[in-house]
Design a protein around this motif. Sequence first.
Motif, PDB file in Angstrom:
ATOM      1  N   ALA A  52       0.822  -1.212   0.000  1.00  0.00           N
ATOM      2  CA  ALA A  52       0.000   0.000   0.000  1.00  0.00           C
ATOM      3  C   ALA A  52       0.858   1.266   0.000  1.00  0.00           C
ATOM      4  CB  ALA A  52      -0.929  -0.005   1.211  1.00  0.00           C
ATOM      5  N   LEU A  53       2.066   1.173   0.570  1.00  0.00           N
ATOM      6  CA  LEU A  53       2.951   2.339   0.639  1.00  0.00           C
ATOM      7  C   LEU A  53       3.673   2.606  -0.669  1.00  0.00           C
ATOM      8  CD1 LEU A  53       4.562   1.766   4.168  1.00  0.00           C
ATOM      9  CD2 LEU A  53       2.642   3.257   3.586  1.00  0.00           C
ATOM     10  N   TRP A  54       3.508   1.727  -1.653  1.00  0.00           N
ATOM     11  CA  TRP A  54       4.205   1.890  -2.929  1.00  0.00           C
ATOM     12  C   TRP A  54       3.550   2.931  -3.833  1.00  0.00           C
ATOM     13  CZ3 TRP A  54       5.201  -3.887  -4.709  1.00  0.00           C
ATOM     14  CH2 TRP A  54       5.947  -4.544  -3.714  1.00  0.00           C
ATOM     15  N   LYS A  55       2.301   3.273  -3.578  1.00  0.00           N
ATOM     16  CA  LYS A  55       1.558   4.145  -4.500  1.00  0.00           C
ATOM     17  C   LYS A  55       2.230   5.498  -4.723  1.00  0.00           C
ATOM     18  CE  LYS A  55      -2.828   1.946  -3.234  1.00  0.00           C
ATOM     19  NZ  LYS A  55      -4.129   2.111  -2.535  1.00  0.00           N
ATOM     20  N   PRO A  56       2.606   6.229  -3.675  1.00  0.00           N
ATOM     21  CA  PRO A  56       3.283   7.514  -3.912  1.00  0.00           C
ATOM     22  C   PRO A  56       4.601   7.339  -4.655  1.00  0.00           C
ATOM     23  CG  PRO A  56       2.489   7.363  -1.650  1.00  0.00           C
ATOM     24  CD  PRO A  56       2.354   5.993  -2.240  1.00  0.00           C
ATOM     25  N   ILE A 154      -2.751   4.612   2.726  1.00  0.00           N
ATOM     26  CA  ILE A 154      -2.598   5.734   1.802  1.00  0.00           C
ATOM     27  C   ILE A 154      -3.965   6.264   1.380  1.00  0.00           C
ATOM     28  CG2 ILE A 154      -1.690   6.490  -0.432  1.00  0.00           C
ATOM     29  CD1 ILE A 154       0.472   5.981   1.645  1.00  0.00           C
ATOM     30  N   ALA A 155      -4.905   5.361   1.103  1.00  0.00           N
ATOM     31  CA  ALA A 155      -6.250   5.767   0.700  1.00  0.00           C
ATOM     32  C   ALA A 155      -6.977   6.509   1.822  1.00  0.00           C
ATOM     33  CB  ALA A 155      -7.062   4.549   0.272  1.00  0.00           C
ATOM     34  N   ARG A 156      -6.576   6.278   3.051  1.00  0.00           N
ATOM     35  CA  ARG A 156      -7.218   6.940   4.199  1.00  0.00           C
ATOM     36  C   ARG A 156      -6.797   8.398   4.336  1.00  0.00           C
ATOM     37  NH1 ARG A 156      -7.171   4.054   9.836  1.00  0.00           N
ATOM     38  NH2 ARG A 156      -8.584   5.830  10.155  1.00  0.00           N
ATOM     39  N   LEU A 157      -5.720   8.783   3.673  1.00  0.00           N
ATOM     40  CA  LEU A 157      -5.207  10.140   3.830  1.00  0.00           C
ATOM     41  C   LEU A 157      -6.092  11.137   3.102  1.00  0.00           C
ATOM     42  CD1 LEU A 157      -1.393   9.428   3.289  1.00  0.00           C
ATOM     43  CD2 LEU A 157      -2.640   9.614   5.461  1.00  0.00           C
TER      44      LEU A 157
END
Length: 289
Positions: A52-56, A154-157
């Motif tokens: 999930a942390l790979w998106k940015p 990430i989607a929660r941000l």
Amino acid sequence: MSSGFVGNVQAKASEVAKEDFDKFKALASDAAKSGAYMYPFKGIAYFCTHRALWKPFASRILPTLGLTAGVLGGMFFLTYLPQLAVLVFVNGPLAVFTTVLLILNESSMIVNIISRNFMLQDALLDTFDGTLVSKNATGIVSEGRQLKSGSDPIARLGKIMKSPFSKFTPKALVRYVMYLPLNFIPIVGTAIFILIQGRGRGSSVHGRYFQLKGWSQSQQQDWLERHTAPYTTFGTIATLLEMVPFASMFFAFTNTVGAALWAADIEQKNTQMTAGTAPNLRESAKKSE
């Protein structure tokens, strides 16, 4: 009289050397106890095992790699021989290697200035906050941005309520140029130069955390001065990792994850750094209110 003067000088030199050694030993002990040297590597492991942390990171990889290739290629093409010609007089045959290290450091500095100010700032901010959310430190993150429901960190941000990381300052560039001549000293000079850069880098790794905590500049300075060794250790390892050609962007993100993991442990009082220090900061915070 002459022998007495020499003896006094030798005694004074011995006293200063002992004081410096004791200070170094104390700093090394503080760094070891804090476990700060492990967080850049924890960041690598955590980042690699949390997709999930790979998106940015994925959203910025191509333009940043292009920037890195351009800067690195240009620096070696334009500056390798001129800098080698200067360093060979002080480093001898080692200049072949010290010049490479110097150019890698210079290239890393240029890429960091450009990418962190214009390309990666939002992505690194999301990575830091997302890592805190994944470590259940939602309370601290909610101080600086809105959070949505869900399981993807990430989607929660949501919307940012506090401005992101501070940008690269002219003072940091001046300091970099000022200490650049240290590279003229064989081996030791380059090591000291990287250590100085690491200290500066270490003092900024928790800029977002301090912002979320709402600490004043004096509170931040107090914390950093109390924990100089841990932050210098983290910053030095982070600097060395980001000097690796073409992998510097990857390590910029993993170092951000490592800094967030460290912040989460501090917040949850899972490090020795919080013993006796955080209460003092809380008291000073109350006085400033």
